[in-house]
Write a protein that holds these residues in place. Structure first.
Motif, PDB file in Angstrom:
ATOM      1  N   ASN A 191       0.647  -1.515   0.465  1.00 18.28           N
ATOM      2  CA  ASN A 191       0.087   0.435   0.020  1.00 18.28           C
ATOM      3  C   ASN A 191       1.026   1.132   0.100  1.00 18.28           C
ATOM      4  O   ASN A 191       1.813   1.481   1.204  1.00 18.28           O
ATOM      5  CB  ASN A 191      -1.023   0.011   1.031  1.00 18.28           C
ATOM      6  N   ARG A 192       0.918   2.084  -0.924  1.00 17.64           N
ATOM      7  CA  ARG A 192       1.935   2.699  -1.120  1.00 17.64           C
ATOM      8  C   ARG A 192       1.793   3.598  -0.156  1.00 17.64           C
ATOM      9  O   ARG A 192       2.433   4.684   0.408  1.00 17.64           O
ATOM     10  CB  ARG A 192       2.176   3.263  -2.547  1.00 17.64           C
ATOM     11  N   ASP A 193       0.310   4.515   0.149  1.00 16.18           N
ATOM     12  CA  ASP A 193      -0.237   5.714   0.843  1.00 16.18           C
ATOM     13  C   ASP A 193       0.295   4.983   2.492  1.00 16.18           C
ATOM     14  O   ASP A 193       0.827   6.076   2.316  1.00 16.18           O
ATOM     15  CB  ASP A 193      -1.857   5.609   0.780  1.00 16.18           C
ATOM     16  N   GLU A 194       0.454   3.301   2.743  1.00 12.60           N
ATOM     17  CA  GLU A 194       0.714   3.473   3.775  1.00 12.60           C
ATOM     18  C   GLU A 194       2.314   4.012   4.297  1.00 12.60           C
ATOM     19  O   GLU A 194       3.093   4.217   4.815  1.00 12.60           O
ATOM     20  CB  GLU A 194       0.963   1.928   4.166  1.00 12.60           C
ATOM     21  N   ASP A 218      11.534  11.707  -2.183  1.00 13.96           N
ATOM     22  CA  ASP A 218      12.346  11.445  -3.774  1.00 13.96           C
ATOM     23  C   ASP A 218      11.567  11.075  -4.761  1.00 13.96           C
ATOM     24  O   ASP A 218      12.103  10.852  -6.109  1.00 13.96           O
ATOM     25  CB  ASP A 218      13.686  11.511  -3.314  1.00 13.96           C
ATOM     26  N   ILE A 219      11.559   9.747  -3.868  1.00 14.69           N
ATOM     27  CA  ILE A 219      11.321   8.273  -4.902  1.00 14.69           C
ATOM     28  C   ILE A 219       9.526   8.481  -5.390  1.00 14.69           C
ATOM     29  O   ILE A 219       9.144   8.537  -6.448  1.00 14.69           O
ATOM     30  CB  ILE A 219      11.430   7.332  -3.905  1.00 14.69           C
ATOM     31  N   PHE A 220       8.792   8.988  -4.821  1.00 14.40           N
ATOM     32  CA  PHE A 220       7.238   9.325  -5.334  1.00 14.40           C
ATOM     33  C   PHE A 220       7.183  10.600  -5.872  1.00 14.40           C
ATOM     34  O   PHE A 220       7.007  10.600  -6.844  1.00 14.40           O
ATOM     35  CB  PHE A 220       6.771   9.910  -4.022  1.00 14.40           C
ATOM     36  N   GLU A 221       8.226  11.574  -5.964  1.00  8.06           N
ATOM     37  CA  GLU A 221       8.569  12.809  -6.946  1.00  8.06           C
ATOM     38  C   GLU A 221       9.332  12.379  -7.833  1.00  8.06           C
ATOM     39  O   GLU A 221       8.901  12.665  -8.654  1.00  8.06           O
ATOM     40  CB  GLU A 221       8.830  14.214  -5.859  1.00  8.06           C
ATOM     41  N   ASN A 222      10.184  11.396  -7.491  1.00 12.75           N
ATOM     42  CA  ASN A 222      10.574  11.163  -9.518  1.00 12.75           C
ATOM     43  C   ASN A 222      10.861   9.700  -8.986  1.00 12.75           C
ATOM     44  O   ASN A 222      12.307   9.472  -9.141  1.00 12.75           O
ATOM     45  CB  ASN A 222      12.164  11.946  -9.769  1.00 12.75           C
ATOM     46  N   PRO A 223      10.090   8.819  -9.448  1.00 12.12           N
ATOM     47  CA  PRO A 223      10.676   7.172  -8.496  1.00 12.12           C
ATOM     48  C   PRO A 223      11.779   7.039 -10.147  1.00 12.12           C
ATOM     49  O   PRO A 223      12.647   5.947  -9.087  1.00 12.12           O
ATOM     50  CB  PRO A 223       9.088   6.324  -9.755  1.00 12.12           C
ATOM     51  N   ALA A 229       7.928   3.623 -10.581  1.00  9.92           N
ATOM     52  CA  ALA A 229       6.058   4.626 -10.979  1.00  9.92           C
ATOM     53  C   ALA A 229       5.160   4.033 -10.603  1.00  9.92           C
ATOM     54  O   ALA A 229       4.302   4.330  -9.838  1.00  9.92           O
ATOM     55  CB  ALA A 229       6.983   5.139 -12.518  1.00  9.92           C
ATOM     56  N   ARG A 230       5.448   2.726 -11.348  1.00  8.68           N
ATOM     57  CA  ARG A 230       3.702   1.863 -11.068  1.00  8.68           C
ATOM     58  C   ARG A 230       3.278   1.549 -10.107  1.00  8.68           C
ATOM     59  O   ARG A 230       2.088   1.670  -9.262  1.00  8.68           O
ATOM     60  CB  ARG A 230       4.163   0.490 -11.195  1.00  8.68           C
ATOM     61  N   LEU A 231       4.131   1.317  -9.233  1.00 10.75           N
ATOM     62  CA  LEU A 231       4.235   1.275  -7.453  1.00 10.75           C
ATOM     63  C   LEU A 231       3.888   2.793  -6.094  1.00 10.75           C
ATOM     64  O   LEU A 231       3.541   2.090  -5.759  1.00 10.75           O
ATOM     65  CB  LEU A 231       5.673   0.544  -6.682  1.00 10.75           C
ATOM     66  N   THR A 232       4.466   3.293  -6.821  1.00 14.89           N
ATOM     67  CA  THR A 232       4.688   4.499  -6.433  1.00 14.89           C
ATOM     68  C   THR A 232       2.366   5.269  -6.348  1.00 14.89           C
ATOM     69  O   THR A 232       2.762   6.156  -5.933  1.00 14.89           O
ATOM     70  CB  THR A 232       5.460   5.586  -6.616  1.00 14.89           C
TER      71      THR A 232
END
Length: 355
Positions: A191-194, A218-223, A229-232
């Protein structure tokens, strides 16, 4: 406290090969079901053994295949919170908390009393796990772990079996209870939000491997990579054909995208988050796609539009529709103006991705 993990293990169908080097107090491991997240935690805890590598917590080496070190689980000073909390069903709350404690009777009694007060379990000491709510069970399991003062806590998808309301409430309780914990906590989840709310550093796993590791924000902003990218949560991802250093053809969107920044030569895909589109009425602007609605889903706080790409699919079938998610604060504008003619990809929101 610094954490160093560099391990490998062969499993049926794939192998785990990952690296973590972090001084963060909260580390997240994000990945799809079956990618090896839980196995990774079990290897850190000593329940499972890596084929080779090293696991070190601060100056404490837990596992080192080269030097034949493999500390037993009970000696690692690592607490493990399982999905079902793994409370002893025939033991009361206070007996569960005292289960792993050392010392004489009075020392144990004092520690249990401290933990029941700290985790808001006063008055529940004589109850069995089956007589507790989900939140009370979680607090009991955490109290049992924290009573032993572990250097690290491993959280194995602790909300996976809960409904949305209870999951959100218990997540907040857990974050509150861990606020003053000085050790390292690792949470695994799909779960990306958790993960976003919990972690400072993030490991993204794909089929047992490290896809990306770094600062969570940083990863959520630029995977950086397609899997990350898919998982975020990126819904729109297209293969690209690079035309020159500042333009590329998004093959699955059916449009050409232009950038002021230089496009790296190893870019193989472009991503764009569904809520970042800018609606355009009237004349087509640069980096736009025509709005051709295939379907729509209306939710209480969001409207989801699924759009046809600009060009038809190739011989292998039609391309996936693009996703445009409209938050409630823009509904009035759409109601007054109608659907836009185009949606614009803002350059600063384009995610340039590698395999």
């Amino acid at each position: 406290m610094a954490v160093y993990i560099d391990i490998e293990r062969k499993l049926k169908g794939f192998s785990i090969e990952l690296q973590i080097k972090s001084s963060a107090r909260r580390i997240g491991i994000l990945g799809a079901s079956g990618c090896g997240k839980s196995m990774t935690l079990k290897m850190i805890a000593g329940i499972e053994t890596p084929g080779k590598g090293k696991i070190q917590l601060g100056s404490h080496v837990l596992f080192d295949s080269q030097n034949r070190i493999n500390i037993k689980p009970q000696k690692r000073n690592v607490g493990y919170l399982f999905q079902n909390y793994a409370l002893f069903p025939s033991m009361t709350v206070e007996e569960n908390i005292a289960a792993g404690l050392k010392g004489d009777k009075e020392e144990k009694r004092s520690r249990v009393r401290e933990m029941t007060e700290r985790f808001r379990l006063s008055g529940l000491e004589k109850r069995l796990p089956g007589e507790l709510s989900g939140g009370q069970q979680q607090r009991t399991a955490l109290a049992r772990i924290m009573a032993c003062e572990p250097e690290m806590i491993l959280l194995d998808e602790p909300y996976a079996a809960l409904d949305v309301f209870l999951r959100d409430r218990l997540e907040q309780e857990l974050l509150t209870m861990l606020k003053d914990y000085e050790g390292t906590a690792i949470l695994v989840s799909h779960n990306r939000d958790e993960i976003y709310r919990f972690s400072q550093d993030l490991l993204v796993m794909e089929e047992g491997k490290t896809a990306v590791f770094g600062k969570s924000r940083d990863i959520f902003e630029n995977p950086g990579k397609i899997a990350a990218a898919r998982l975020t949560g990126c819904k729109n991802i297209s293969r690209v054909e690079i035309l020159n250093s500042h333009s590329m053809r998004a093959l699955d969107f059916g449009v050409i995208l232009h950038t002021k920044r230089k496009i790296p030569e190893d870019t193989s895909a472009v991503g764009f988050r569904a809520h970042e589109f800018v609606p355009v009425w009237g004349k087509r602007l640069e980096n736009c796609i025509r709005v051709q609605v295939v379907s729509r889903a209306e939710l209480p706080f969001e409207q989801k539009y699924y759009l046809k790409p600009e060009t038809e699919g190739e011989e292998n079938g039609e391309r996936e529709p693009l996703c445009w998610f409209v938050q409630r604060d823009r509904w009035q504008e759409l109601s007054e103006k109608g659907l836009p003619d185009y949606l614009q990809f803002c350059e600063e929101e384009l995610l340039l991705l590698k395999e």
